[in-house]
Design a protein around this motif. Structure first.
Motif, PDB file in Angstrom:
ATOM      1  N   GLU A   1      32.795  26.537  33.724  1.00  0.00           N
ATOM      2  CA  GLU A   1      34.182  26.319  33.513  1.00  0.00           C
ATOM      3  C   GLU A   1      35.141  27.326  34.039  1.00  0.00           C
ATOM      4  O   GLU A   1      36.129  27.102  34.563  1.00  0.00           O
ATOM      5  CB  GLU A   1      34.316  26.034  32.149  1.00  0.00           C
ATOM      6  N   VAL A   2      34.470  28.581  33.956  1.00  0.00           N
ATOM      7  CA  VAL A   2      35.266  29.872  34.284  1.00  0.00           C
ATOM      8  C   VAL A   2      35.428  29.687  35.884  1.00  0.00           C
ATOM      9  O   VAL A   2      36.680  29.804  36.698  1.00  0.00           O
ATOM     10  CB  VAL A   2      34.519  31.087  34.234  1.00  0.00           C
ATOM     11  N   ILE A   3      34.097  29.177  36.832  1.00  0.00           N
ATOM     12  CA  ILE A   3      34.488  29.104  38.104  1.00  0.00           C
ATOM     13  C   ILE A   3      35.423  27.741  38.626  1.00  0.00           C
ATOM     14  O   ILE A   3      36.096  27.828  39.373  1.00  0.00           O
ATOM     15  CB  ILE A   3      32.977  28.795  38.766  1.00  0.00           C
ATOM     16  N   LYS A   4      35.354  26.677  37.906  1.00  0.00           N
ATOM     17  CA  LYS A   4      36.424  25.709  38.150  1.00  0.00           C
ATOM     18  C   LYS A   4      37.754  26.336  37.846  1.00  0.00           C
ATOM     19  O   LYS A   4      38.466  25.899  38.718  1.00  0.00           O
ATOM     20  CB  LYS A   4      36.039  24.356  37.114  1.00  0.00           C
ATOM     21  N   LYS A   5      38.086  27.036  36.949  1.00  0.00           N
ATOM     22  CA  LYS A   5      39.221  27.370  36.676  1.00  0.00           C
ATOM     23  C   LYS A   5      39.731  28.368  37.619  1.00  0.00           C
ATOM     24  O   LYS A   5      40.983  28.206  38.229  1.00  0.00           O
ATOM     25  CB  LYS A   5      39.262  28.332  35.147  1.00  0.00           C
ATOM     26  N   ALA A   6      38.810  29.156  38.240  1.00  0.00           N
ATOM     27  CA  ALA A   6      39.308  30.115  39.308  1.00  0.00           C
ATOM     28  C   ALA A   6      39.544  29.465  40.695  1.00  0.00           C
ATOM     29  O   ALA A   6      40.449  29.562  41.415  1.00  0.00           O
ATOM     30  CB  ALA A   6      38.141  30.981  39.599  1.00  0.00           C
ATOM     31  N   SER A   7      38.834  28.121  40.638  1.00  0.00           N
ATOM     32  CA  SER A   7      38.923  27.345  41.897  1.00  0.00           C
ATOM     33  C   SER A   7      40.380  26.703  41.618  1.00  0.00           C
ATOM     34  O   SER A   7      41.001  26.713  42.869  1.00  0.00           O
ATOM     35  CB  SER A   7      37.967  26.277  42.051  1.00  0.00           C
ATOM     36  N   GLU A   8      40.925  26.200  40.403  1.00  0.00           N
ATOM     37  CA  GLU A   8      41.909  25.573  40.321  1.00  0.00           C
ATOM     38  C   GLU A   8      43.139  26.589  40.535  1.00  0.00           C
ATOM     39  O   GLU A   8      44.111  26.291  41.273  1.00  0.00           O
ATOM     40  CB  GLU A   8      42.085  25.066  39.099  1.00  0.00           C
TER      41      GLU A   8
END
Length: 92
Positions: free
Chosen positions: A66-73
C-alpha cells in the motif's frame, strides 16, 4: 515493465523490477522516503547492464504494498502537474 515480489513480510518487501533502471528507481525511492510510515527505502542494481534493480522497503508496520502504491500515485500527480505547467509555458 514487469515486477516480481522476491520476499515479503508484514512490514518489509523486496521487489525486482524487470526492464527498469536508476531513473524510475530513484524517483520511487525518493517518493517512498517522503512517507512517514517508511523507515527504509533503497534499491540495488548488482550490475547496470546485466541485472535488474531490486527495491527494498521497510515500514513502521504499514502494509508495504500500500505504501508503494501511494508513492506511485504521488509520482503520477507530480508528473501530471509538471505536464500542466510545461504545457502552459510552451503555448504560443
Amino acid at each position: 515493465m514487469e515486477i516480481t515480489i522476491v520476499n515479503k513480510t508484514e512490514n518489509e518487501i523486496n521487489i525486482k523490477f524487470i526492464g527498469e533502471s536508476h531513473t524510475l528507481m530513484n524517483l520511487l525511492k525518493t517518493a517512498l522516503l517522503m512517507n512517514e510510515h517508511v523507515e527504509i527505502a533503497t534499491y540495488d542494481i548488482k550490475h547496470p547492464t546485466i541485472s535488474e534493480p531490486v527495491l527494498f522497503v521497510r515500514t513502521d508496520g504499514a502494509e508495504p504494498i500500500e505504501v508503494i502504491k501511494k508513492a506511485s500515485e504521488d509520482l503520477i500527480k507530480e508528473c501530471d502537474e509538471f505536464i500542466g505547467l510545461f504545457t502552459e509555458k510552451t503555448k504560443h
